[in-house]
Design a protein around this motif. Structure first.
Motif, PDB file in Angstrom:
ATOM      1  N   SER A   1       0.825  -1.207   0.000  1.00  8.73           N
ATOM      2  CA  SER A   1       0.000   0.000   0.000  1.00  8.73           C
ATOM      3  C   SER A   1       0.862   1.262   0.000  1.00  8.73           C
ATOM      4  CB  SER A   1      -0.925   0.010   1.213  1.00  8.73           C
ATOM      5  OG  SER A   1      -1.944  -0.935   1.045  1.00  8.73           O
ATOM      6  N   LEU A   2       1.914   1.267   0.821  1.00  6.77           N
ATOM      7  CA  LEU A   2       2.768   2.448   0.873  1.00  6.77           C
ATOM      8  C   LEU A   2       3.471   2.658  -0.459  1.00  6.77           C
ATOM      9  CD1 LEU A   2       4.311   2.101   4.434  1.00  6.77           C
ATOM     10  CD2 LEU A   2       2.648   3.777   3.649  1.00  6.77           C
ATOM     11  N   LEU A   3       3.944   1.571  -1.051  1.00  4.85           N
ATOM     12  CA  LEU A   3       4.642   1.666  -2.336  1.00  4.85           C
ATOM     13  C   LEU A   3       3.709   2.227  -3.406  1.00  4.85           C
ATOM     14  CD1 LEU A   3       7.290   0.795  -3.853  1.00  4.85           C
ATOM     15  CD2 LEU A   3       5.988  -1.197  -4.586  1.00  4.85           C
ATOM     16  N   VAL A   4       2.517   1.619  -3.507  1.00  6.53           N
ATOM     17  CA  VAL A   4       1.576   2.068  -4.532  1.00  6.53           C
ATOM     18  C   VAL A   4       1.142   3.509  -4.249  1.00  6.53           C
ATOM     19  CG1 VAL A   4      -0.713   1.684  -5.503  1.00  6.53           C
ATOM     20  CG2 VAL A   4       0.755  -0.246  -5.046  1.00  6.53           C
ATOM     21  N   GLY A   5       0.866   3.818  -2.983  1.00  7.86           N
ATOM     22  CA  GLY A   5       0.414   5.165  -2.643  1.00  7.86           C
ATOM     23  C   GLY A   5       1.435   6.222  -3.011  1.00  7.86           C
ATOM     24  N   LEU A   6       2.690   6.013  -2.610  1.00 10.08           N
ATOM     25  CA  LEU A   6       3.727   7.011  -2.863  1.00 10.08           C
ATOM     26  C   LEU A   6       4.017   7.141  -4.348  1.00 10.08           C
ATOM     27  CD1 LEU A   6       6.285   6.485   0.010  1.00 10.08           C
ATOM     28  CD2 LEU A   6       4.958   8.524  -0.501  1.00 10.08           C
ATOM     29  N   SER A   7       4.234   6.013  -5.033  1.00 12.70           N
ATOM     30  CA  SER A   7       4.624   6.144  -6.437  1.00 12.70           C
ATOM     31  C   SER A   7       3.450   6.590  -7.288  1.00 12.70           C
ATOM     32  CB  SER A   7       5.225   4.856  -6.984  1.00 12.70           C
ATOM     33  OG  SER A   7       5.206   3.833  -6.058  1.00 12.70           O
ATOM     34  N   GLY A   8       2.242   6.109  -6.964  1.00 14.23           N
ATOM     35  CA  GLY A   8       1.078   6.570  -7.718  1.00 14.23           C
ATOM     36  C   GLY A   8       0.893   8.069  -7.563  1.00 14.23           C
ATOM     37  N   ALA A   9       1.080   8.562  -6.336  1.00 11.04           N
ATOM     38  CA  ALA A   9       0.934  10.001  -6.106  1.00 11.04           C
ATOM     39  C   ALA A   9       1.997  10.781  -6.872  1.00 11.04           C
ATOM     40  CB  ALA A   9       1.016  10.305  -4.620  1.00 11.04           C
ATOM     41  N   LEU A  10       3.217  10.223  -6.971  1.00  7.71           N
ATOM     42  CA  LEU A  10       4.270  10.923  -7.712  1.00  7.71           C
ATOM     43  C   LEU A  10       3.946  10.984  -9.205  1.00  7.71           C
ATOM     44  CD1 LEU A  10       7.615   9.828  -6.057  1.00  7.71           C
ATOM     45  CD2 LEU A  10       6.578  12.085  -6.153  1.00  7.71           C
ATOM     46  N   VAL A  11       3.412   9.881  -9.737  1.00  8.70           N
ATOM     47  CA  VAL A  11       3.016   9.897 -11.154  1.00  8.70           C
ATOM     48  C   VAL A  11       1.944  10.964 -11.378  1.00  8.70           C
ATOM     49  CG1 VAL A  11       1.922   8.570 -12.990  1.00  8.70           C
ATOM     50  CG2 VAL A  11       3.571   7.463 -11.510  1.00  8.70           C
ATOM     51  N   SER A  12       0.934  10.978 -10.485  1.00  4.87           N
ATOM     52  CA  SER A  12      -0.152  11.939 -10.665  1.00  4.87           C
ATOM     53  C   SER A  12       0.367  13.362 -10.481  1.00  4.87           C
ATOM     54  CB  SER A  12      -1.275  11.655  -9.682  1.00  4.87           C
ATOM     55  OG  SER A  12      -1.010  12.267  -8.455  1.00  4.87           O
ATOM     56  N   PHE A  13       1.340  13.518  -9.605  1.00  4.34           N
ATOM     57  CA  PHE A  13       1.937  14.845  -9.370  1.00  4.34           C
ATOM     58  C   PHE A  13       2.613  15.358 -10.639  1.00  4.34           C
ATOM     59  CE2 PHE A  13       6.264  16.441  -8.511  1.00  4.34           C
ATOM     60  CZ  PHE A  13       5.977  17.689  -7.997  1.00  4.34           C
ATOM     61  N   THR A  14       3.388  14.475 -11.282  1.00  2.00           N
ATOM     62  CA  THR A  14       4.101  14.875 -12.497  1.00  2.00           C
ATOM     63  C   THR A  14       3.116  15.276 -13.590  1.00  2.00           C
ATOM     64  OG1 THR A  14       5.617  13.123 -11.896  1.00  2.00           O
ATOM     65  CG2 THR A  14       5.971  14.179 -14.008  1.00  2.00           C
ATOM     66  N   ILE A  15       2.129  14.407 -13.835  1.00  2.00           N
ATOM     67  CA  ILE A  15       1.186  14.693 -14.914  1.00  2.00           C
ATOM     68  C   ILE A  15       0.363  15.941 -14.592  1.00  2.00           C
ATOM     69  CG2 ILE A  15      -0.770  13.808 -16.212  1.00  2.00           C
ATOM     70  CD1 ILE A  15       0.219  11.014 -15.587  1.00  2.00           C
ATOM     71  N   GLY A  16      -0.177  15.976 -13.370  1.00  2.00           N
ATOM     72  CA  GLY A  16      -1.054  17.084 -13.001  1.00  2.00           C
ATOM     73  C   GLY A  16      -0.342  18.424 -13.062  1.00  2.00           C
ATOM     74  N   THR A  17       0.896  18.477 -12.552  1.00  2.00           N
ATOM     75  CA  THR A  17       1.627  19.740 -12.559  1.00  2.00           C
ATOM     76  C   THR A  17       1.940  20.175 -13.978  1.00  2.00           C
ATOM     77  OG1 THR A  17       2.646  18.967 -10.530  1.00  2.00           O
ATOM     78  CG2 THR A  17       3.541  20.940 -11.491  1.00  2.00           C
ATOM     79  N   ALA A  18       2.406  19.245 -14.804  1.00  2.00           N
ATOM     80  CA  ALA A  18       2.738  19.595 -16.182  1.00  2.00           C
ATOM     81  C   ALA A  18       1.492  20.090 -16.917  1.00  2.00           C
ATOM     82  CB  ALA A  18       3.330  18.385 -16.899  1.00  2.00           C
ATOM     83  N   TYR A  19       0.402  19.355 -16.764  1.00  2.00           N
ATOM     84  CA  TYR A  19      -0.842  19.709 -17.463  1.00  2.00           C
ATOM     85  C   TYR A  19      -1.348  21.083 -17.028  1.00  2.00           C
ATOM     86  CZ  TYR A  19      -5.328  18.569 -19.689  1.00  2.00           C
ATOM     87  OH  TYR A  19      -6.424  18.534 -20.495  1.00  2.00           O
ATOM     88  N   GLY A  20      -1.384  21.285 -15.698  1.00  2.00           N
ATOM     89  CA  GLY A  20      -1.878  22.557 -15.180  1.00  2.00           C
ATOM     90  C   GLY A  20      -0.989  23.720 -15.576  1.00  2.00           C
ATOM     91  N   LEU A  21       0.322  23.494 -15.569  1.00  2.00           N
ATOM     92  CA  LEU A  21       1.265  24.550 -15.946  1.00  2.00           C
ATOM     93  C   LEU A  21       1.047  24.963 -17.396  1.00  2.00           C
ATOM     94  CD1 LEU A  21       4.751  23.667 -14.441  1.00  2.00           C
ATOM     95  CD2 LEU A  21       3.658  25.882 -14.428  1.00  2.00           C
ATOM     96  N   VAL A  22       0.984  23.995 -18.267  1.00  2.00           N
ATOM     97  CA  VAL A  22       0.811  24.320 -19.686  1.00  2.00           C
ATOM     98  C   VAL A  22      -0.519  25.027 -19.895  1.00  2.00           C
ATOM     99  CG1 VAL A  22       0.485  23.326 -21.976  1.00  2.00           C
ATOM    100  CG2 VAL A  22       2.278  22.459 -20.483  1.00  2.00           C
ATOM    101  N   SER A  23      -1.585  24.450 -19.308  1.00  2.00           N
ATOM    102  CA  SER A  23      -2.914  25.009 -19.514  1.00  2.00           C
ATOM    103  C   SER A  23      -2.988  26.454 -19.021  1.00  2.00           C
ATOM    104  CB  SER A  23      -3.930  24.141 -18.788  1.00  2.00           C
ATOM    105  OG  SER A  23      -5.216  24.621 -18.984  1.00  2.00           O
ATOM    106  N   GLY A  24      -2.493  26.683 -17.819  1.00  2.00           N
ATOM    107  CA  GLY A  24      -2.574  28.023 -17.261  1.00  2.00           C
ATOM    108  C   GLY A  24      -1.643  28.990 -17.947  1.00  2.00           C
ATOM    109  N   TYR A  25      -0.458  28.536 -18.307  1.00  2.00           N
ATOM    110  CA  TYR A  25       0.549  29.450 -18.864  1.00  2.00           C
ATOM    111  C   TYR A  25       0.198  29.843 -20.289  1.00  2.00           C
ATOM    112  CZ  TYR A  25       5.064  31.532 -19.731  1.00  2.00           C
ATOM    113  OH  TYR A  25       6.055  32.420 -20.021  1.00  2.00           O
ATOM    114  N   VAL A  26      -0.215  28.861 -21.109  1.00  2.00           N
ATOM    115  CA  VAL A  26      -0.541  29.170 -22.495  1.00  2.00           C
ATOM    116  C   VAL A  26      -1.834  29.958 -22.574  1.00  2.00           C
ATOM    117  CG1 VAL A  26      -1.016  28.182 -24.754  1.00  2.00           C
ATOM    118  CG2 VAL A  26       0.708  27.154 -23.298  1.00  2.00           C
ATOM    119  N   GLY A  27      -2.826  29.550 -21.805  1.00  2.00           N
ATOM    120  CA  GLY A  27      -4.072  30.289 -21.739  1.00  2.00           C
ATOM    121  C   GLY A  27      -4.879  30.204 -23.027  1.00  2.00           C
ATOM    122  N   GLY A  28      -5.893  31.065 -23.116  1.00  2.00           N
ATOM    123  CA  GLY A  28      -6.686  31.179 -24.335  1.00  2.00           C
ATOM    124  C   GLY A  28      -7.402  29.899 -24.705  1.00  2.00           C
ATOM    125  N   ARG A  29      -7.412  29.608 -26.013  1.00  2.00           N
ATOM    126  CA  ARG A  29      -8.160  28.452 -26.500  1.00  2.00           C
ATOM    127  C   ARG A  29      -7.584  27.145 -25.983  1.00  2.00           C
ATOM    128  NH1 ARG A  29      -9.247  29.885 -32.542  1.00  2.00           N
ATOM    129  NH2 ARG A  29     -10.870  31.446 -32.243  1.00  2.00           N
TER     130      ARG A  29
END
Lengths: 305, 306
Positions: free
Chosen positions: A85-113
């Motif tokens: 559980s600890l292994l899956v929790g930590l690594s799963g959260a890190l994967v989601s962190f990477t994707i979520g941060t990248a996605y949010g950064l691009v979306s917010g920074y580029v803006g517009g359409r």
């Protein structure tokens, strides 16, 4: 009560964090859990997978948590569940962190359409029950990963393929909220003067993103990361409870709980099969949630204590 | 006002269409088909099966055909529960799940608001600390832990309530409590933080200084405004609770539609899954609309057209 030094820089984060007794308690509980999960097997001679003739024996000195339907030692199984559980929790959260941060950064920074399109996509993904996405990700990755693992290191990792898939698919699904939080922060930050200054100095977009935006986001993101870990652990146990996650003979808290719930019947109740995994899992989630909560309070400058 | 509802209807159709499309293609493109689980069947029979369930032809044809049927209100046949239509299956399961979900919803809403308000009004007291500790504990105990534990204690050890089943009024209590627990905790936390924020505003001080009783200040002025964020949480919560939970329904042997989600994915029962998703999505959008209307009732400054 005069609130002291509102305008002064707040004292150290750790100091504010550990003012709350619950933060202390959480750290103690979590470290005990990690220690016993990883060092416990050195002191226990019970094998979590070895069956014995001692079926459903109640807790005793030989088996402190009792044994299950196959006579396996429950304590060593609960500890194995903790590791997974600890292994899956930590690594799963890190994967989601990477994707979520990248996605949010691009979306917010580029803006517009681009921003509008990316955020509508997130909304549609929200509207589809998460479970569908997780299970489908499961089925799509399963054969691919199995094939690759068979070639790698003489197939020694094949037993872990289900766990790897859990990490991947949970991480790939759990990033939606993270992306929205990051995007909101970027929108607020990108028109501030220090970003304008950086741009007028001729810094590239990448430099602005990595040097100026990312460090300012980190506080919020780390808080949300501590709250994602218990969420991923919960998802993993839920899938294992349904029999979709970790496969026997490996044990996860979810599958142990499913076994425990099955043997609850009016004739004889094997309560230990339910109580021990339940206590371990709830204590872990509680400690992680407390830590996340306290961290959020400690980082929030508006918080008056 | 009319234009507000019209625009909402348009966006609802758009969301529903994209969710249906996505679900349909995800399931049809995922490895494995609805008939690939069983023993190898002769290709001729498989062709017949596919034709019967309208799963032959190109994927795009299947999709446009299906959309056509949907427009007529036909959710088609389930490929797993042979000869039963999805309309029938949902018609059987939804009332049961909705009844259970509604009970859980009432417990969660009223219990949560009460707990949260008490905590906020007695901030920094032991009552506050205890209820917030309890709320976090409830969030940390998932339904598949709470359910069996409640059944063990109240069903077996104390013998007060039935362990499972459906039909008698007392058998609804344990599953409803199991479902309501985490939701109640979220409502309590939201209520507390929102009420604390409202109580620190100027108009509350004005109300107090003109001599209004404490209870009146809270009930007439503060709570109405503090409930806004709670209400927006209640919309999606109700959609989730009403469509049932596989864990609670399996644990307590309840013939609802909570299992449809998981089982239809596992069986690649594409029409049942899309049917369930349509129900969920409609509830979600409808309830969110209700939330927006409630918003303008609770706070007159908010207008629907805005």
């Amino acid at each position: 009560m005069p609130s002291p030094a509102k305008s002064l820089p707040p004292p150290g984060l750790a100091q504010r964090l550990f003012k709350a007794p619950t933060a202390w308690a959480s750290v103690v509980v979590l470290s005990l859990l990690v220690l016993s999960a990883f060092l416990g097997p050195l002191f226990l001679d019970a094998d979590p997978h070895a069956p014995s003739s001692l079926q459903f024996s109640p807790p005793s000195s030989a088996h402190p948590f009792g044994t299950d339907v196959n006579g396996r030692d429950l304590l060593s199984r609960v500890l194995e569940g903790a590791r997974i559980s600890l292994l899956v929790g930590l690594s799963g959260a890190l994967v989601s962190f990477t994707i979520g941060t990248a996605y949010g950064l691009v979306s917010g920074y580029v803006g517009g359409r681009v921003d509008a399109l990316m955020m509508r996509t997130v909304e549609v993904l929200y509207a589809i029950p998460r479970l569908i996405l997780i299970i489908i990700a499961f089925f799509v990755f399963d054969p691919i990963l199995k094939k690759h693992l068979a070639d790698l290191w003489e197939g020694r990792l094949i037993g872990y393929s289900k766990i790897l898939i859990l990490i991947l698919s949970l991480g790939l699904i759990e990033w939606l909220t993270m992306a929205r939080i990051v995007r909101g922060q970027v929108l607020a930050l990108k028109n501030q003067q220090f970003v304008l200054a950086a741009r007028s100095l001729g810094q590239s977009h990448l430099q602005i993103i990595f040097r100026h935006l990312l460090p300012n986001l980190l506080g919020v993101v780390v808080v949300y990361l501590t709250l994602t870990v218990p969420a991923v652990i919960l998802d993993e146990s839920f899938l294992s409870f349904l029999g979709l996650g970790v496969q026997p003979p490996q044990a996860s808290w979810g599958s142990l709980l499913a076994d425990g719930a099955q043997v609850i019947n009016p004739v004889r109740s094997y309560w230990w099969l339910l109580i021990f995994p339940a206590v371990f899992m709830s204590a872990t989630l509680l400690a992680l949630n407390f830590l996340g909560d306290n961290l959020r309070d400690a980082l929030d400058p508006r918080q008056k204590r | 006002m009319a234009s507000f509802f019209f625009r909402r209807l348009l966006s609802f159709i758009l969301v529903l269409w994209s969710v249906v499309t996505l679900t349909f293609f995800l399931v049809r493109l995922a490895p494995g088909g609805p008939f690939s689980r069983e023993r190898k069947i002769p290709p001729a029979i498989e062709q017949q099966l596919l034709a019967r369930y309208k799963l032959n032809g190109s994927l795009f044809e299947q999709y446009t055909d299906y959309l056509g049927d949907l427009l007529k209100g036909d959710l088609r046949l389930s490929t797993k529960y042979r000869d039963r239509s999805v309309n029938e299956l949902i018609g059987d399961g939804l009332p049961v799940s909705a009844a259970l979900g509604f009970c859980a919803f009432l417990i969660a809403t009223f219990g949560g608001i009460l707990l949260g308000s008490v905590a906020a009004l007695r901030q920094h007291s032991w009552l506050d600390a205890a209820s917030m500790l309890g709320a976090l504990a409830l969030i940390s105990v998932p339904t598949f832990v709470a359910g069996p534990l409640l059944a063990l204690v109240f069903g077996l050890w104390l013998g007060w309530l039935p362990v499972g089943g459906w039909g008698q009024p007392e058998s609804i209590l344990l599953p409803a409590l199991t479902l309501a627990g985490p939701a109640m905790a979220y409502v309590a936390r939201l209520t507390r933080s929102s009420l604390l924020e409202v109580l620190s505003q100027d108009f509350i001080r004005t109300a107090r200084s003109k001599g209004l009783a404490d209870s009146k200040v809270v009930l007439r002025h503060a709570l109405k405004l503090a409930l806004l964020p709670v209400v927006s949480f209640l919309g999606p919560l109700a959609a989730n609770l009403l469509t049932g939970s596989i864990v609670v329904e399996t644990l307590f042997n309840i013939p609802g539609m909570g299992g449809y989600f998981v089982h239809s994915i596992l069986n690649r029962d594409v029409f049942l899954l899309t049917g369930v998703v349509i129900v969920y999505c409609t509830l979600l959008v409808g309830l969110n609309l209700l939330v927006d209307v409630l918003y303008s009732v609770l706070d007159r400054r908010i207008q629907l057209d805005a």
